[in-house]
Motif scaffolding. Structure first.
Motif, PDB file in Angstrom:
ATOM      1  N   TYR A 224      -0.482  10.502  -5.063  1.00 46.11           N
ATOM      2  CA  TYR A 224      -0.220   9.050  -5.075  1.00 46.11           C
ATOM      3  C   TYR A 224       1.128   8.763  -5.747  1.00 46.11           C
ATOM      4  O   TYR A 224       1.892   7.919  -5.299  1.00 46.11           O
ATOM      5  CB  TYR A 224      -1.330   8.309  -5.821  1.00 46.11           C
ATOM      6  CG  TYR A 224      -2.608   8.136  -5.013  1.00 46.11           C
ATOM      7  CD1 TYR A 224      -2.618   7.372  -3.847  1.00 46.11           C
ATOM      8  CD2 TYR A 224      -3.798   8.708  -5.417  1.00 46.11           C
ATOM      9  CE1 TYR A 224      -3.789   7.210  -3.109  1.00 46.11           C
ATOM     10  CE2 TYR A 224      -4.976   8.552  -4.691  1.00 46.11           C
ATOM     11  CZ  TYR A 224      -4.968   7.802  -3.532  1.00 46.11           C
ATOM     12  OH  TYR A 224      -6.117   7.633  -2.803  1.00 46.11           O
ATOM     13  N   LYS A 225       1.384   9.502  -6.839  1.00 50.53           N
ATOM     14  CA  LYS A 225       2.647   9.308  -7.564  1.00 50.53           C
ATOM     15  C   LYS A 225       3.838   9.647  -6.672  1.00 50.53           C
ATOM     16  O   LYS A 225       4.845   8.956  -6.641  1.00 50.53           O
ATOM     17  CB  LYS A 225       2.661  10.209  -8.802  1.00 50.53           C
ATOM     18  CG  LYS A 225       2.696   9.346 -10.047  1.00 50.53           C
ATOM     19  CD  LYS A 225       2.633   9.975 -11.333  1.00 50.53           C
ATOM     20  CE  LYS A 225       3.355  10.924 -12.051  1.00 50.53           C
ATOM     21  NZ  LYS A 225       2.676  11.708 -13.025  1.00 50.53           N
ATOM     22  N   GLU A 226       3.682  10.747  -5.961  1.00 51.42           N
ATOM     23  CA  GLU A 226       4.750  11.203  -5.057  1.00 51.42           C
ATOM     24  C   GLU A 226       5.092  10.111  -4.020  1.00 51.42           C
ATOM     25  O   GLU A 226       6.249   9.826  -3.753  1.00 51.42           O
ATOM     26  CB  GLU A 226       4.272  12.482  -4.364  1.00 51.42           C
ATOM     27  CG  GLU A 226       5.055  12.897  -3.155  1.00 51.42           C
ATOM     28  CD  GLU A 226       6.078  13.984  -3.460  1.00 51.42           C
ATOM     29  OE1 GLU A 226       6.128  14.435  -4.605  1.00 51.42           O
ATOM     30  OE2 GLU A 226       6.823  14.342  -2.527  1.00 51.42           O
ATOM     31  N   ILE A 227       4.065   9.502  -3.465  1.00 54.40           N
ATOM     32  CA  ILE A 227       4.305   8.445  -2.464  1.00 54.40           C
ATOM     33  C   ILE A 227       5.054   7.277  -3.113  1.00 54.40           C
ATOM     34  O   ILE A 227       6.028   6.759  -2.566  1.00 54.40           O
ATOM     35  CB  ILE A 227       2.965   7.992  -1.834  1.00 54.40           C
ATOM     36  CG1 ILE A 227       2.450   9.091  -0.906  1.00 54.40           C
ATOM     37  CG2 ILE A 227       3.122   6.671  -1.071  1.00 54.40           C
ATOM     38  CD1 ILE A 227       1.084   8.858  -0.314  1.00 54.40           C
ATOM     39  N   LEU A 228       4.612   6.904  -4.315  1.00 51.97           N
ATOM     40  CA  LEU A 228       5.271   5.782  -5.009  1.00 51.97           C
ATOM     41  C   LEU A 228       6.747   6.069  -5.290  1.00 51.97           C
ATOM     42  O   LEU A 228       7.560   5.156  -5.337  1.00 51.97           O
ATOM     43  CB  LEU A 228       4.577   5.507  -6.346  1.00 51.97           C
ATOM     44  CG  LEU A 228       3.183   4.891  -6.301  1.00 51.97           C
ATOM     45  CD1 LEU A 228       2.606   4.752  -7.704  1.00 51.97           C
ATOM     46  CD2 LEU A 228       3.215   3.526  -5.626  1.00 51.97           C
ATOM     47  N   SER A 229       7.067   7.352  -5.467  1.00 45.77           N
ATOM     48  CA  SER A 229       8.447   7.695  -5.845  1.00 45.77           C
ATOM     49  C   SER A 229       9.404   7.744  -4.651  1.00 45.77           C
ATOM     50  O   SER A 229      10.599   7.904  -4.812  1.00 45.77           O
ATOM     51  CB  SER A 229       8.455   9.061  -6.536  1.00 45.77           C
ATOM     52  OG  SER A 229       8.251  10.062  -5.555  1.00 45.77           O
ATOM     53  N   LYS A 230       8.895   7.624  -3.449  1.00 49.88           N
ATOM     54  CA  LYS A 230       9.758   7.782  -2.266  1.00 49.88           C
ATOM     55  C   LYS A 230      10.698   6.583  -2.130  1.00 49.88           C
ATOM     56  O   LYS A 230      10.275   5.432  -2.285  1.00 49.88           O
ATOM     57  CB  LYS A 230       8.903   7.897  -0.995  1.00 49.88           C
ATOM     58  CG  LYS A 230       8.042   9.134  -0.951  1.00 49.88           C
ATOM     59  CD  LYS A 230       8.888  10.357  -0.708  1.00 49.88           C
ATOM     60  CE  LYS A 230       8.043  11.606  -0.608  1.00 49.88           C
ATOM     61  NZ  LYS A 230       8.848  12.813  -0.555  1.00 49.88           N
ATOM     62  N   PRO A 231      11.972   6.843  -1.791  1.00 51.50           N
ATOM     63  CA  PRO A 231      12.950   5.744  -1.721  1.00 51.50           C
ATOM     64  C   PRO A 231      12.567   4.642  -0.732  1.00 51.50           C
ATOM     65  O   PRO A 231      12.879   3.475  -0.948  1.00 51.50           O
ATOM     66  CB  PRO A 231      14.241   6.436  -1.259  1.00 51.50           C
ATOM     67  CG  PRO A 231      14.023   7.884  -1.458  1.00 51.50           C
ATOM     68  CD  PRO A 231      12.553   8.151  -1.526  1.00 51.50           C
ATOM     69  N   SER A 232      11.893   5.024   0.355  1.00 51.86           N
ATOM     70  CA  SER A 232      11.589   3.999   1.366  1.00 51.86           C
ATOM     71  C   SER A 232      10.299   3.227   1.062  1.00 51.86           C
ATOM     72  O   SER A 232       9.916   2.318   1.802  1.00 51.86           O
ATOM     73  CB  SER A 232      11.483   4.647   2.753  1.00 51.86           C
ATOM     74  OG  SER A 232      10.672   5.784   2.679  1.00 51.86           O
TER      75      SER A 232
END
Ligand code: SF4
Length: 610
Positions: A224-232
Motif C-alpha cells: 500500500y505504501k509503495e502505491i502511495l509513493s508513486k509519482p502518478s
C-alpha cells in the motif's frame, strides 16, 4: 490447503438445496480462482447448446486466493455464465464486499443452478444459506434494493444484486453492488434474473487460512505504501480513468457518433478536468487505496459514479456534451442494472438508424431527453427499447436495411470505448478478447500509440498475447485489479510474493504465464464447442465500419484499417498462440497447457489440427 478455502458452495434454486463441495489442490494450482475456476466449472458442467436464460445455465461467482486479505485492489470476484448476449463464454469482475465476505464465509466460489419458483434472495451466513422471499424487492432498482437489504442485514454485508433490467432479462443487464460498482457485461444480470434471483447477501466470520500470516501483513502494508509513493498517484486520485478522455481525444481514438470518428467537438466538456469541477467524492472497491470511482452530482442532484468508459459511451459516442446529463444517464443505468458500455453502444446505433431514416423514431444525436426515455424503454422492453434490449447485433438483424454495417460489436458483445480506425493492435485485442469486444483483456492502445500505431507487425501481436496472459489469464483468475499495475506502475513482482504468503507456494511468473494461457485457451475451447462448424476466423474480425468508412474529422481524418493487413496480423496471432487458420487451438497446444482432455472433447465436435 493455505490461501484457498478449498470449498465451493452449490445452490440449487429449483430444489432449494445447498451442498458444500471440496475441490482438489490441482484445481487450485492449475486455475488459481476467479475466471480460471469459472471456465473450469462451466466447461466441465454445462451441456452443449444450453439456452443461457434457462434454469440449466449456471451462474458462477468466484474469487481468488488473494481475495479478502489486506492486499492492494484484491476485493474482487468474477461473475460468469454462458452469455445470453453472445451465446459464448461471458463474465466480468466486480469490486465488492461480497467477495471478501464470501471468502470469510468459507467459500472460494458459489455456483447457482436452477430457477426459483418465485422471486428469491439468498442469505449466506457462514454455514447457513437461506432462501428468502424477494417479492417486496422485485421491481425495485438496484439502489433501492441495496438500501433495503442493508437496513435488514447491516452495512458490512456483501451484496450482489440486479435492478429491473436483470429482472426483465435485458441481454446486457449486469450484476450490481455498492451503488455503482457493476460487472458481468455480457448479460450476467439477465442470467440472475432468469433464475428469479434478486440478490445474494453474504456475511462471513472465519479467518482466512494463510501460510505466512506475519509476512502477509507486512507485505500488504509495504505494498500500500509503495502505491502511495508513486509519482502518478496524486493525479490518479483526482481523476482516475477520467484522465483518459483528454488522452483519447488528443490521439483520435475517442469513440464519437457511434464510432464514426475518433474526436469529439465537446470532449473538454466531459473530460477529467470538467469532472473535477463537479466531483464530490471518491468511491472504490474493498482493499483498494486507488479508489477510482469519481462521484459527481448529476443533473437531477443525485450521486453518479463516473469513469472513462461510462462517460465516453454515454457522452461522445452519442454526441452528448453535458457531463451532468451524462452522469444522469449513467445513474439511470446503474439503478436499472444496465451495462453502460453496451447501453451507449445501442443508443449510438439507434441514433444513427434514426438519422438515416430507417427507423421511425426520432432520436437526434445528443438528445438527452430522448435518451432518458429510451433507457427506460430498454429496461422495460417497450417498443424500440425491446429491440435494443437484445443488444446491437440482434437489433441490426431485426431492423435490417444494412444496419449491421454500423452495429459495433465483436461476437455479439458491444465494443467498449476506443475507436480503432487508427489502431490495428487495439482492434486485434477487441477481436480476440475472451468475452467479445472488451478492453479488459489487452489494453494495448497506449503502448501502440507510443510505439507506432500504423503497423500490423509481429511485435503488436506479441504484445496483445503478453497482455492477454497477464490481464485476462492471471489477474482475472487472482481477481486482483489491473489498474495499480497499469496506471501507477505497481510492479508485477509483488504478486508471486503475495501468493507465497497466502498459499505457501513458490509460483513464479513462468508458471503464472502458463496458467494465464491455460485459462485463455479453455475459454476459447468453450466458444468453439458452442459454435462447432459455424466457427471461423471471421469471428475474430472487428466491425466493417473501421475497414470501409474512414474518419472525416480531426488530425487523423481519412484513416481506416486495412483488411488484408489485418487478416495477415490475425493469422500471425493464431500461429503464435498455437491455433490453426480458423483460430482453433491445436491438440499440441491443448496438451502443452495440460488441457488434453478438453482437446479430446472438443475434437469430437470439430476437427482439430495435431
Ligand atoms: S483501482 Fe478502481 S477498479 Fe481497481 S480495485 Fe481500485 S477502486 Fe476498484
Amino acid at each position: 490447503m493455505y490461501g484457498w478455502t478449498g470449498n465451493i458452495l452449490r445452490i440449487d434454486l429449483t430444489k432449494k438445496k445447498t451442498v458444500v463441495e471440496q475441490y482438489g489442490t490441482s484445481m487450485a494450482s492449475d486455475f488459481l480462482g476467479g475466471r480460471g475456476f469459472a471456465i473450469k466449472i462451466l466447461w466441465d458442467e454445462l451441456p452443449l447448446g444450453v439456452d443461457p436464460l434457462s434454469p440449466i445455465n449456471k451462474l458462477v461467482f468466484a474469487a481468488g486466493p488473494l481475495t479478502g486479505w489486506p492486499l492492494p485492489s484484491s476485493g474482487k470476484l468474477v461473475v460468469a455464465a454462458k452469455s445470453p448476449l453472445t451465446a459464448g463464454y461471458g463474465d466480468g469482475n466486480v469490486g465488492t464486499q461480497a467477495a471478501v465476505q464470501m471468502r470469510r464465509a468459507g467459500y472460494d466460489a458459489i455456483i447457482v443452478d436452477g430457477k426459483a419458483e418465485t422471486p428469491t434472495f439468498l442469505l449466506v451466513q457462514d454455514n447457513s444459506t437461506q432462501f428468502l422471499d424477494a417479492k417486496d424487492l422485485w421491481g425495485l432498482s438496484s439502489f433501492e434494493t441495496e438500501k433495503k437489504l442493508r437496513s435488514l442485514h447491516g452495512r458490512s454485508s456483501g451484496m450482489l444484486l440486479i435492478g429491473q433490467a436483470g429482472e426483465n432479462m435485458v441481454r446486457f443487464a449486469n450484476v450490481v453492488c455498492q451503488e455503482g460498482r457493476a460487472g458481468g457485461r455480457p448479460g450476467m444480470g439477465a442470467v440472475m434474473g432468469s433464475k428469479n434471483l434478486k440478490a445474494i447477501v453474504i456475511t462471513g466470520s472465519r479467518e482466512l487460512p494463510s501460510a505466512h500470516p506475519k509476512e502477509m501483513k507486512e507485505l500488504g502494508a509495504e505494498a500500500y505504501k509503495e502505491i502511495l509513493s508513486k509519482p502518478s498517484y496524486a493525479f490518479w486520485k483526482r481523476q482516475g480513468t477520467m484522465m483518459t478522455i483528454e488522452w483519447s481525444q488528443e490521439n483520435s481514438v475517442l469513440p464519437t457518433y457511434n464510432y464514426r470518428e475518433g474526436v469529439f467537438e465537446n470532449a473538454s466538456e466531459i473530460g477529467g478536468f470538467a469532472m473535477e469541477k463537479i466531483k464530490v467524492s471518491n468511491r472504490g472497491c474493498p482493499q483498494c487505496n486507488m479508489t477510482c470511482g469519481n462521484v459527481v452530482k448529476d443533473s437531477g442532484g443525485g450521486d453518479s459514479e463516473l469513469d472513462y468508459e461510462n462517460v465516453t459511451m454515454l457522452g461522445s459516442n452519442i454526441g452528448l456534451g453535458d457531463l451532468k446529463e451524462v452522469a444522469t444517464l449513467n445513474r439511470m443505468a446503474d439503478e436499472f442494472g444496465l451495462d453502460t458500455i453496451s447501453l451507449g453502444n445501442v443508443l449510438g446505433f439507434a441514433m444513427e438508424a434514426s438519422e438515416k431514416g430507417i427507423i421511425k423514431e426520432k432520436i437526434p444525436w445528443g438528445d438527452f431527453k430522448a435518451c432518458q426515455v429510451l433507457v427506460e424503454d430498454i429496461t422495460f422492453k417497450r417498443s424500440l427499447g425491446g429491440i435494443l434490449a437484445n443488444g446491437v447485433r440482434s437489433a441490426a438483424e431485426k431492423i435490417g436495411r444494412g444496419s449491421s454495417r454500423w452495429a459495433m460489436h465483436v461476437k455479439g458483445l458491444e465494443i467498449s470505448a476506443y475507436d480503432c480506425h487508427t489502431t490495428p493492435g487495439m482492434a486485434l485485442a477487441y477481436a480476440t478478447s475472451s468475452i467479445g469486444a472488451h478492453h479488459k483483456d489487452a489494453w494495448i492502445i497506449s503502448w501502440e500509440v507510443k510505439t507506432g500505431r500504423e503497423g500490423y507487425g509481429v511485435e503488436k501481436v506479441e504484445k496483445v498475447i503478453e497482455l492477454q496472459r497477464i490481464r485476462a489469464g492471471i489477474f482475472e483468475s487472482l481477481t486482483v485489479c489491473r489498474l495499480p499495475w497499469i496506471e501507477v506502475g505497481f510492479g508485477l513482482e509483488w504478486y508471486p510474493k503475495f501468493l507465497w504468503a497466502a498459499t505457501g507456494m513458490e509460483i513464479n511468473w513462468e508458471t503464472l504465464d502458463t496458467i494465464g494461457d491455460r485459462v485463455f485457451n479453455l475459454i476459447r475451447a468453450f466458444w468453439i464447442r458452442e459454435f462447432g462448424e459455424k466457427w471461423s476466423a471471421e469471428m475474430d474480425v472487428p466491425p466493417t465500419r473501421w475497414f470501409e468508412e474512414p474518419t472525416t474529422i480531426g488530425p487523423l481524418k481519412q484513416s481506416k484499417l486495412d483488411r488484408p493487413k489485418y487478416d495477415a496480423m490475425l493469422q500471425t496471432y493464431y500461429e503464435k498462440r498455437g491455433w490453426d487458420m480458423r483460430g482453433i487451438p491445436s491438440m499440441t497446444t491443448f496438451s502443452r497447457l495440460g488441457l488434453a482432455d478438453a482437446g479430446k472433447q472438443l475434437g469430437k465436435r470439430i476437427k482439430l489440427s495435431t
